[in-house]
Design an enzyme around this catalytic site. Structure first.
Site, mmCIF file in Angstrom:
data_model
loop_
_atom_site.group_PDB
_atom_site.id
_atom_site.type_symbol
_atom_site.label_atom_id
_atom_site.label_comp_id
_atom_site.label_asym_id
_atom_site.label_seq_id
_atom_site.Cartn_x
_atom_site.Cartn_y
_atom_site.Cartn_z
ATOM 1 N N ASP A 49 5.321 7.284 -2.831
ATOM 2 C CA ASP A 49 5.646 7.782 -1.353
ATOM 3 C C ASP A 49 6.757 7.001 -1.068
ATOM 4 O OD1 ASP A 49 2.932 7.177 -2.111
ATOM 5 O OD2 ASP A 49 2.533 5.621 -0.434
ATOM 6 N N TRP A 73 2.586 6.004 -13.359
ATOM 7 C CA TRP A 73 2.380 5.169 -12.062
ATOM 8 C C TRP A 73 2.263 3.801 -12.437
ATOM 9 C CZ3 TRP A 73 -1.092 1.342 -10.472
ATOM 10 C CH2 TRP A 73 -0.408 1.105 -9.134
ATOM 11 N N ARG A 170 -2.488 -2.498 3.893
ATOM 12 C CA ARG A 170 -1.678 -1.936 3.072
ATOM 13 C C ARG A 170 -1.461 -1.045 3.868
ATOM 14 N NH1 ARG A 170 -4.909 0.002 -0.660
ATOM 15 N NH2 ARG A 170 -5.059 2.391 -0.872
ATOM 16 N N ASP A 171 0.955 -0.444 4.079
ATOM 17 C CA ASP A 171 1.434 -0.244 4.311
ATOM 18 C C ASP A 171 1.764 -0.448 4.982
ATOM 19 O OD1 ASP A 171 0.735 1.456 2.260
ATOM 20 O OD2 ASP A 171 -0.411 2.624 2.682
ATOM 21 N N GLU A 223 -4.695 5.289 4.360
ATOM 22 C CA GLU A 223 -3.394 4.920 3.836
ATOM 23 C C GLU A 223 -2.243 5.390 4.419
ATOM 24 O OE1 GLU A 223 -4.255 4.703 -0.722
ATOM 25 O OE2 GLU A 223 -3.111 6.412 -0.053
HETATM 26 C C1 FRU Z 1 -0.453 5.693 -1.225
HETATM 27 C C2 FRU Z 1 -0.227 4.706 -1.867
HETATM 28 C C3 FRU Z 1 -0.120 3.050 -0.823
HETATM 29 C C4 FRU Z 1 0.560 2.138 -1.645
HETATM 30 C C5 FRU Z 1 1.198 3.140 -2.589
HETATM 31 C C6 FRU Z 1 0.857 2.494 -4.274
HETATM 32 O O1 FRU Z 1 -0.046 6.925 -1.705
HETATM 33 O O2 FRU Z 1 -1.301 4.399 -2.001
HETATM 34 O O3 FRU Z 1 -1.436 3.500 -0.135
HETATM 35 O O4 FRU Z 1 1.521 1.778 -0.949
HETATM 36 O O5 FRU Z 1 1.125 4.353 -2.427
HETATM 37 O O6 FRU Z 1 1.887 3.029 -5.197
#
Ligand code: FRU
Length: 505
Positions: A49, A73, A170-171, A223
């Site tokens: 993101d 990741w 989150r986010d 998200e």
């Molecule tokens: C969306 C997500 C978010 C999170 C991030 C983790 O792609 O899953 O919800 O903050 O990526 O990398």
């Protein structure tokens, strides 16, 4: 003897070619041929993101979900890049590294009046609010601040600034709401398909205002929300739009949806039916887009992650994995089906001199027409703008074909018979996964002209059609070194009012 040795030389050179070819597509060797030129990708290692996007003192800052240590990741931190024109990006050192906590997605705002009281009161203050993820345990909202225009960050000692003891929460995305004189945060409860809204005067103490959710598409978790006030084209009015990353138009694939409605400083109300599903993009590679805060002229500009969780691991690039879309300006437009999102590429290609231009001609049924003047393109970074004035064809648009291998192609265009826009990447080169489906289809928006713009940047393909009310973003991994652009028409003739091509240097 002689024959034998030349046979051996022949075999060896074939072997050489095979090795060369497999090197080209081997994930552990640099794959610069697929690195987009005018889209951001990190020099090396993983990104997902876009985060913390803000325009500040002449720079568009892009922070991004980043693994500084690997091409997959993990070790989630905020990488950092900046750009003056949204085409050329300069990568800077990692901005917020992970500790025990992973630094998940979030935003940056300018604390203009030092409401938070943090940092040096004599200097400009930027505040980042992001999710601190304690793997498998808890997600809290944390704060970091910067007194040097975003170059270095200090994690706030009083963290968390918001904690409800949730595993998934989150986010955060924040904006200043002038009417209620407070900052508003939208933050996701992914597994409840809910967006919570919080208010704060100082960015440190947050109070729950309301929740919205379980409407639209609930096929996958929610998200990366953002609530934006978008202008309606051709009027002086504006409307609130809530964007959520969730399932997109394809079952089990991530994508983005939006809700149009009202926001009174506390609560967002959807003006459509609960089951109305409005999608941002009908491609499989557009996710987690959020806006730049403080953008020039108060415009709503965003960009998204151009990849899909469905096959992100399989992206065959090295030493980086993941890239961002081009920046797009957002507004709403009244169509015969009601208000729809409109996205326009920033920069404005129309202001640049095209490398090729032609107008008023017909592409005959089942023929394809090389766009005269277009040489084979080695660099594969170009934009094409087409205005269709009439068509009876089930495919009017572009055929982009390899030079050495004519079986390698991608098709982008409109089907007048079913009224659908399509990108077919089934023969576009390396097919990276069973889920990397060929055809991506978007319904036409009634009442909008049949024009389209495509930006091809090596491995990225972005289509914005019908004044930007239709979007399809898709990746491809071509193996051929050169390609050419043709116009095609299948099952009937197509009248072209105008075509323009810009080669992006
Ligand atoms: C969306 C997500 C978010 C999170 C991030 C983790 O792609 O899953 O919800 O903050 O990526 O990398």
């Amino acid at each position: 003897m002689k024959i034998l040795s030349s046979l051996n030389t022949f075999k060896l050179s074939i072997l050489g070619l095979i090795l060369l070819f497999s090197n080209l597509v081997d994930a552990q060797h640099p794959t610069e041929q697929w690195r987009p030129k005018v889209h951001f990708s990190p020099q090396k290692n993983w990104t997902n993101d876009p985060n913390g996007m803000i325009y500040f003192k002449g720079y568009y800052h892009l922070f991004f979900q980043h693994n500084p240590k690997g091409n997959e990741w993990g070790n989630m931190s905020w990488g950092h890049a900046r750009s003056k024109d949204l085409l050329h990006w300069e990568e800077l050192p990692v901005a917020i590294p992970n500790g025990k906590e992973y630094i998940f997605s979030g935003c940056v705002v300018w604390d203009k009046y030092h409401a938070s009281g943090l940092g040096n009161p004599q200097k400009d203050l930027l505040i980042a609010i992001y999710t601190a993820d304690y793997p498998y345990t808890r997600e809290e909202q944390h704060l970091a601040f910067s007194n040097d225009d975003g170059l270095t960050w200090t994690k706030y000692e009083g963290n968390p600034v918001l904690n409800i003891n949730y595993k998934d929460f989150r986010d955060p995305n924040i904006f200043w709401h002038e009417e209620s004189k407070q900052f508003i945060m939208a933050v996701a409860k992914p597994f409840e398909y809910k967006i919570s809204f919080y208010g704060s005067k100082n960015l440190i103490k947050w109070e729950l205002l309301s929740e919205f959710g379980k409407q639209g598409d609930v096929g996958m978790i929610w998200e990366c929300p953002s609530l934006q006030y978008l202008p309606i084209e051709g009027s002086t009015q504006k409307k609130w739009v809530l964007f959520v990353s969730s399932q997109g138009p394809y079952k089990d694939y991530v994508g983005m949806q939006y809700f149009i409605g009202d926001f009174d400083g506390k609560k967002f109300t959807n003006e459509n039916d609960e089951d109305t599903k409005l999608y941002v993009d009908f491609g499989k590679d557009f996710y987690a887009a959020v806006p730049f805060s403080n953008a020039p002229k108060n415009q709503n500009v965003w960009l998204g992650w151009m990849l899909s969780w469905k096959y992100a691991k399989e992206q065959p690039t090295f030493p980086w994995k993941g890239q961002m879309s081009l920046a797009r300006k957002l507004s709403l437009v009244e169509s015969n089906q009601g208000l729809r999102l409109q996205q326009k590429f920033v920069p404005d290609f129309d202001r640049m001199a095209p490398s090729f231009e032609a107008s008023n001609f017909v592409v005959k049924d089942s023929k394809f027409k090389q766009i005269s003047g277009m040489k084979f393109l080695k660099d594969k970074t170009y934009a094409v703008d087409v205005k269709i004035s009439g068509s009876k064809s089930h495919f009017s648009g572009l055929l982009i074909k390899g030079k050495a291998n004519e079986q390698e192609w991608i098709k982008i265009g409109f089907d007048e018979k079913t009224m659908k826009w399509k990108i077919d990447r089934s023969h576009s080169g390396k097919i990276i996964s069973d889920f990397f489906d060929g055809l991506q289809v978007a319904p036409a928006v009634d009442g909008m002209p049949k024009n389209f713009k495509v930006v091809i940047d090596r491995s990225t393909v972005e289509l914005l059609a019908q004044n930007g009310t239709v979007a399809i973003s898709a990746l491809r991994f071509p193996l051929d070194i050169e390609e050419n652009v043709y116009l095609i028409s299948e099952g009937g003739n197509t009248q072209i009012q105008q075509i323009k091509i810009w080669e992006l240097k």
